[in-house]
Design a protein around this motif. Structure first.
Motif, PDB file in Angstrom:
ATOM      1  N   ASN A 170       0.827  -1.202   0.000  1.00 36.48           N
ATOM      2  CA  ASN A 170       0.000   0.000   0.000  1.00 36.48           C
ATOM      3  C   ASN A 170       0.862   1.252   0.000  1.00 36.48           C
ATOM      4  OD1 ASN A 170       0.322   0.963   2.928  1.00 36.48           O
ATOM      5  ND2 ASN A 170      -0.342  -1.160   3.221  1.00 36.48           N
ATOM      6  N   PHE A 171       0.224   2.372  -0.275  1.00 40.44           N
ATOM      7  CA  PHE A 171       0.927   3.650  -0.377  1.00 40.44           C
ATOM      8  C   PHE A 171       1.531   4.077   0.957  1.00 40.44           C
ATOM      9  CE2 PHE A 171      -0.967   3.954  -4.453  1.00 40.44           C
ATOM     10  CZ  PHE A 171      -0.484   5.076  -5.118  1.00 40.44           C
ATOM     11  N   SER A 172       0.960   3.628   2.067  1.00 37.39           N
ATOM     12  CA  SER A 172       1.373   4.116   3.386  1.00 37.39           C
ATOM     13  C   SER A 172       2.575   3.389   3.975  1.00 37.39           C
ATOM     14  CB  SER A 172       0.198   3.999   4.365  1.00 37.39           C
ATOM     15  OG  SER A 172      -0.896   4.764   3.921  1.00 37.39           O
ATOM     16  N   GLU A 173       3.063   2.370   3.303  1.00 40.22           N
ATOM     17  CA  GLU A 173       4.215   1.642   3.844  1.00 40.22           C
ATOM     18  C   GLU A 173       5.439   2.549   3.865  1.00 40.22           C
ATOM     19  OE1 GLU A 173       4.608  -2.631   2.749  1.00 40.22           O
ATOM     20  OE2 GLU A 173       2.896  -2.200   1.473  1.00 40.22           O
ATOM     21  N   PRO A 174       6.268   2.433   4.898  1.00 43.43           N
ATOM     22  CA  PRO A 174       7.384   3.371   5.076  1.00 43.43           C
ATOM     23  C   PRO A 174       8.430   3.366   3.973  1.00 43.43           C
ATOM     24  CG  PRO A 174       7.511   1.547   6.650  1.00 43.43           C
ATOM     25  CD  PRO A 174       6.166   1.478   6.011  1.00 43.43           C
ATOM     26  N   ASP A 175       8.505   2.281   3.187  1.00 47.82           N
ATOM     27  CA  ASP A 175       9.454   2.285   2.077  1.00 47.82           C
ATOM     28  C   ASP A 175       8.947   3.129   0.909  1.00 47.82           C
ATOM     29  OD1 ASP A 175       7.406   0.306   1.502  1.00 47.82           O
ATOM     30  OD2 ASP A 175       8.646  -0.311  -0.201  1.00 47.82           O
ATOM     31  N   PHE A 176       7.623   3.342   0.868  1.00 47.00           N
ATOM     32  CA  PHE A 176       7.031   4.088  -0.240  1.00 47.00           C
ATOM     33  C   PHE A 176       6.782   5.551   0.114  1.00 47.00           C
ATOM     34  CE2 PHE A 176       3.635   5.468  -3.103  1.00 47.00           C
ATOM     35  CZ  PHE A 176       4.154   5.059  -4.323  1.00 47.00           C
ATOM     36  N   TYR A 177       6.210   5.796   1.310  1.00 44.61           N
ATOM     37  CA  TYR A 177       5.922   7.176   1.705  1.00 44.61           C
ATOM     38  C   TYR A 177       6.133   7.378   3.192  1.00 44.61           C
ATOM     39  CZ  TYR A 177       3.284  11.120   3.446  1.00 44.61           C
ATOM     40  OH  TYR A 177       2.931  12.251   4.130  1.00 44.61           O
ATOM     41  N   SER A 178       6.810   8.441   3.517  1.00 45.45           N
ATOM     42  CA  SER A 178       6.938   8.912   4.886  1.00 45.45           C
ATOM     43  C   SER A 178       7.160  10.415   4.819  1.00 45.45           C
ATOM     44  CB  SER A 178       8.117   8.240   5.603  1.00 45.45           C
ATOM     45  OG  SER A 178       8.354   8.868   6.850  1.00 45.45           O
ATOM     46  N   LYS A 213       8.599  12.186   6.890  1.00 44.83           N
ATOM     47  CA  LYS A 213       9.876  12.578   7.508  1.00 44.83           C
ATOM     48  C   LYS A 213      11.088  11.929   6.857  1.00 44.83           C
ATOM     49  CE  LYS A 213       7.687  13.394  12.001  1.00 44.83           C
ATOM     50  NZ  LYS A 213       7.657  13.018  13.447  1.00 44.83           N
ATOM     51  N   ALA A 214      10.980  10.657   6.499  1.00 48.49           N
ATOM     52  CA  ALA A 214      12.131   9.942   5.939  1.00 48.49           C
ATOM     53  C   ALA A 214      12.365  10.351   4.491  1.00 48.49           C
ATOM     54  CB  ALA A 214      11.912   8.436   6.030  1.00 48.49           C
ATOM     55  N   ALA A 215      13.608  10.646   4.153  1.00 45.00           N
ATOM     56  CA  ALA A 215      13.941  11.086   2.789  1.00 45.00           C
ATOM     57  C   ALA A 215      14.112   9.908   1.842  1.00 45.00           C
ATOM     58  CB  ALA A 215      15.212  11.939   2.807  1.00 45.00           C
ATOM     59  N   ASN A 216      14.519   8.770   2.382  1.00 45.02           N
ATOM     60  CA  ASN A 216      14.862   7.634   1.531  1.00 45.02           C
ATOM     61  C   ASN A 216      13.652   6.744   1.264  1.00 45.02           C
ATOM     62  OD1 ASN A 216      16.641   6.046   0.036  1.00 45.02           O
ATOM     63  ND2 ASN A 216      17.025   4.682   1.772  1.00 45.02           N
ATOM     64  N   THR A 217      12.601   7.328   0.683  1.00 43.40           N
ATOM     65  CA  THR A 217      11.414   6.569   0.306  1.00 43.40           C
ATOM     66  C   THR A 217      11.208   6.716  -1.199  1.00 43.40           C
ATOM     67  OG1 THR A 217       9.879   8.412   0.598  1.00 43.40           O
ATOM     68  CG2 THR A 217      10.363   7.066   2.552  1.00 43.40           C
ATOM     69  N   VAL A 218      10.400   5.818  -1.756  1.00 41.30           N
ATOM     70  CA  VAL A 218      10.142   5.866  -3.202  1.00 41.30           C
ATOM     71  C   VAL A 218       9.596   7.226  -3.612  1.00 41.30           C
ATOM     72  CG1 VAL A 218       8.712   4.930  -5.056  1.00 41.30           C
ATOM     73  CG2 VAL A 218       9.782   3.376  -3.405  1.00 41.30           C
ATOM     74  N   LEU A 219       8.624   7.726  -2.862  1.00 39.88           N
ATOM     75  CA  LEU A 219       7.987   8.987  -3.224  1.00 39.88           C
ATOM     76  C   LEU A 219       8.902  10.186  -2.985  1.00 39.88           C
ATOM     77  CD1 LEU A 219       5.543  10.488  -4.247  1.00 39.88           C
ATOM     78  CD2 LEU A 219       4.626  10.490  -1.922  1.00 39.88           C
ATOM     79  N   SER A 267      -5.246  11.645   0.857  1.00 42.07           N
ATOM     80  CA  SER A 267      -5.290  13.062   1.240  1.00 42.07           C
ATOM     81  C   SER A 267      -3.962  13.519   1.814  1.00 42.07           C
ATOM     82  CB  SER A 267      -6.412  13.287   2.271  1.00 42.07           C
ATOM     83  OG  SER A 267      -7.664  12.945   1.731  1.00 42.07           O
ATOM     84  N   GLU A 268      -3.382  12.696   2.674  1.00 45.99           N
ATOM     85  CA  GLU A 268      -2.116  13.057   3.320  1.00 45.99           C
ATOM     86  C   GLU A 268      -0.978  13.169   2.306  1.00 45.99           C
ATOM     87  OE1 GLU A 268       1.079  11.207   6.566  1.00 45.99           O
ATOM     88  OE2 GLU A 268      -1.000  10.468   6.505  1.00 45.99           O
ATOM     89  N   ILE A 269      -0.882  12.194   1.412  1.00 47.30           N
ATOM     90  CA  ILE A 269       0.218  12.186   0.446  1.00 47.30           C
ATOM     91  C   ILE A 269       0.053  13.325  -0.563  1.00 47.30           C
ATOM     92  CG2 ILE A 269       1.330  10.864  -1.388  1.00 47.30           C
ATOM     93  CD1 ILE A 269       0.528   8.319   0.171  1.00 47.30           C
ATOM     94  N   GLN A 287       5.483  20.369  -0.654  1.00 43.73           N
ATOM     95  CA  GLN A 287       6.891  20.225  -1.019  1.00 43.73           C
ATOM     96  C   GLN A 287       7.187  20.781  -2.412  1.00 43.73           C
ATOM     97  OE1 GLN A 287       9.372  19.095   1.013  1.00 43.73           O
ATOM     98  NE2 GLN A 287       7.791  19.043   2.599  1.00 43.73           N
ATOM     99  N   CYS A 288       6.235  20.743  -3.305  1.00 48.90           N
ATOM    100  CA  CYS A 288       6.498  21.088  -4.713  1.00 48.90           C
ATOM    101  C   CYS A 288       5.792  22.354  -5.185  1.00 48.90           C
ATOM    102  CB  CYS A 288       6.103  19.916  -5.613  1.00 48.90           C
ATOM    103  SG  CYS A 288       6.964  18.382  -5.232  1.00 48.90           S
ATOM    104  N   GLY A 289       5.050  22.999  -4.298  1.00 49.18           N
ATOM    105  CA  GLY A 289       4.364  24.210  -4.698  1.00 49.18           C
ATOM    106  C   GLY A 289       3.344  23.978  -5.786  1.00 49.18           C
ATOM    107  N   LEU A 290       2.643  22.858  -5.667  1.00 49.48           N
ATOM    108  CA  LEU A 290       1.669  22.460  -6.684  1.00 49.48           C
ATOM    109  C   LEU A 290       0.297  22.381  -6.030  1.00 49.48           C
ATOM    110  CD1 LEU A 290       1.751  21.529  -9.697  1.00 49.48           C
ATOM    111  CD2 LEU A 290       1.932  19.186  -8.842  1.00 49.48           C
ATOM    112  N   PRO A 291      -0.746  22.998  -6.615  1.00 46.82           N
ATOM    113  CA  PRO A 291      -2.084  22.905  -6.008  1.00 46.82           C
ATOM    114  C   PRO A 291      -2.526  21.453  -5.858  1.00 46.82           C
ATOM    115  CG  PRO A 291      -2.054  24.523  -7.787  1.00 46.82           C
ATOM    116  CD  PRO A 291      -0.745  23.792  -7.856  1.00 46.82           C
TER     117      PRO A 291
END
Length: 321
Positions: free
Chosen positions: A75-83, A85-91, A124-126, A133-137
Motif C-alpha cells: 500500500n501507499f502508506s508503507e514506510p518504504d514508499f511514503y513517509s 519525515k524519511a527522505a529515503n522513500t520511493v515517493l 489526502s495526506e500524500i 513540497q512542490c508548490g503544486l495545487p
C-alpha cells in the motif's frame, strides 16, 4: 477481470499506464523515457479529454509516473514508499525531480500510478505532502492505486489488450508460498537435524562444469559455495526424513516451478548470478516469512541447495557421465 499486477514487469506496468492515460488525457501521451537524472516519466501537453472531468479538464503539461512493485498486498502508506519525515522513500526520492520541473515551468499537473492499495486518508495526506513540497495545487495532483486502476480497466477494457497483459510475456516471477513453508519448517527443526557436517554431499555434476553451463561467474560461485555448502547436508537430511514427506513434496513443487520459469526466462539474464539474485530479491519482497532476519540466510541456503543438487539450472547430460 482482475490482473496480477505484481507479476508484471516494470516495462509492462508502464505500458499499461501509458495506454490508460491516452484514454484519460489524450492520444498524444508520450511514453515513459529515462530523463537526465535517471528517472522515468511520461508526459502529456494540452487539454485533457476526461481528467479530472470533461467539464473541467486539466490544461497544460501533465507529468505521469508509474511505480511498480512485485510485492503482494502493498500500500501507499508503507514506510518504504511514503513517509513525511524519511527522505529515503520511493515517493520522496521523486520530489526533487517534481520540484525541478515545476521550477522550470515544465509541470502543471502530476499523476502517480502504483500497483498498491490507496486508502482515502493516505491519499489526502500524500497529496497534501506533495503539494507543500512542490508548490503544486492539490487539485493538480492525482494518485491512483489498485482500486481505481481496476475501475479504469473495467471502463476501458481494451487497455489491457493494448498493453499485452499476457502471462506468457510476464517476467521471471515465482510464488514464494511453498518455499516459505519449507524454510519455516527447516528453521524450527534445524537443531534436531543435527550439526553441520564437514563432508557435505557430492554434487551430482562437477560444480565447475555446472557453473560453466549456466554462466555463473567464478567469484559468485566461490562465495556461494563457501557460505552455504555445509548447510546442504542439513537440508538433504531434513527433506529425506520420513516425517517430512509432505515438506519434500512442497520442495519438489517449488523446484518444478522455479526450473520451468528459469528455463523460460533464462535469456533475459546474462549470468546465472543475476538469476539467483533476482530470485532472492523477489522472494524477500513477496513473502514476509522469507524476509525475516532469521530466515534470510536459510532462504539463500535452500536456493543454493537447489542449484547444487541440480534441481534448477542447466545440467546438460553431465549427470550421466
Amino acid at each position: 477481470m482482475k490482473y496480477a499486477y505484481e507479476d508484471l514487469s516494470d516495462a509492462q506496468f508502464e505500458s499499461l499506464i501509458v495506454f490508460l492515460c491516452q484514454r484519460l488525457l489524450g492520444i498524444s501521451v508520450q511514453g515513459f523515457a529515462k530523463g537526465p537524472d535517471g528517472g522515468r516519466d511520461a508526459k502529456f501537453v494540452g487539454t485533457a479529454e476526461l481528467h479530472p472531468s470533461k467539464a473541467a479538464p486539466w490544461i497544460g503539461t501533465t507529468i505521469i509516473q508509474a511505480k511498480h512493485t512485485n510485492g503482494y498486498n502493498r500500500n501507499f502508506s508503507e514506510p518504504d514508499f511514503y513517509s513525511a519525515k524519511a527522505a529515503n522513500t520511493v515517493l520522496n526520492k521523486e520530489l526533487p525531480r517534481i520540484q525541478n520541473l515545476r521550477a522550470k515551468k515544465q509541470l502543471d499537473h502530476y499523476m502517480l500510478f502504483a500497483n498498491r492499495r490507496l486508502a482515502g486518508n493516505a491519499e489526502s495526506e500524500i497529496r497534501k505532502h506533495i503539494s507543500i513540497q512542490c508548490g503544486l495545487p492539490e487539485s493538480s495532483i492525482y494518485l491512483c492505486g489498485l482500486e481505481q486502476l481496476e475501475v479504469f480497466l473495467k471502463v476501458f477494457p481494451e487497455v489491457a489488450a493494448l498493453a499485452d497483459l499476457d502471462p506468457i510475456d510476464c517476467p521471471l516471477i515465482v510464488s514464494p508460498d511453498d518455499l516459505a513453508e519449507v524454510v519455516q519448517a527447516l528453521a524450527s527443526h534445524k537443531d534436531a537435524v543435527g550439526a553441520l557436517l564437514d563432508d557435505p554431499p557430492t554434487a551430482r555434476v562437477s560444480y565447475e562444469t555446472k557453473n560453466a553451463l549456466n554462466n555463473m561467474s567464478a567469484e559468485y560461485a566461490k562465495a556461494q559455495r563457501r557460505r552455504f555448502l555445509k548447510e546442504t547436508a542439513q537440508i538433504r537430511a531434513f527433506l529425506a526424513a520420513p516425517e517430512n514427506l509432505e515438506l519434500l513434496h512442497l520442495y519438489e513443487s517449488v523446484v518444478d516451478e522455479f526450473q520451468f520459469k528459469v528455463i523460460a526466462k533464462r535469456k533475459d539474464y546474462q549470468t546465472f548470478d543475476e538469476v539467483m539474485e533476482y530470485l532472492i530479491d523477489l522472494l524477500f519482497s513477496r513473502d514476509p516469512v522469507l524476509r525475516q532476519h532469521a530466515h534470510k540466510r536459510l532462504t539463500r541456503a535452500v536456493l543454493f541447495y537447489m542449484y547444487w543438487n541440480c534441481d534448477i539450472g542447466e545440467v546438460d547430460d553431465a549427470e550421466t557421465d
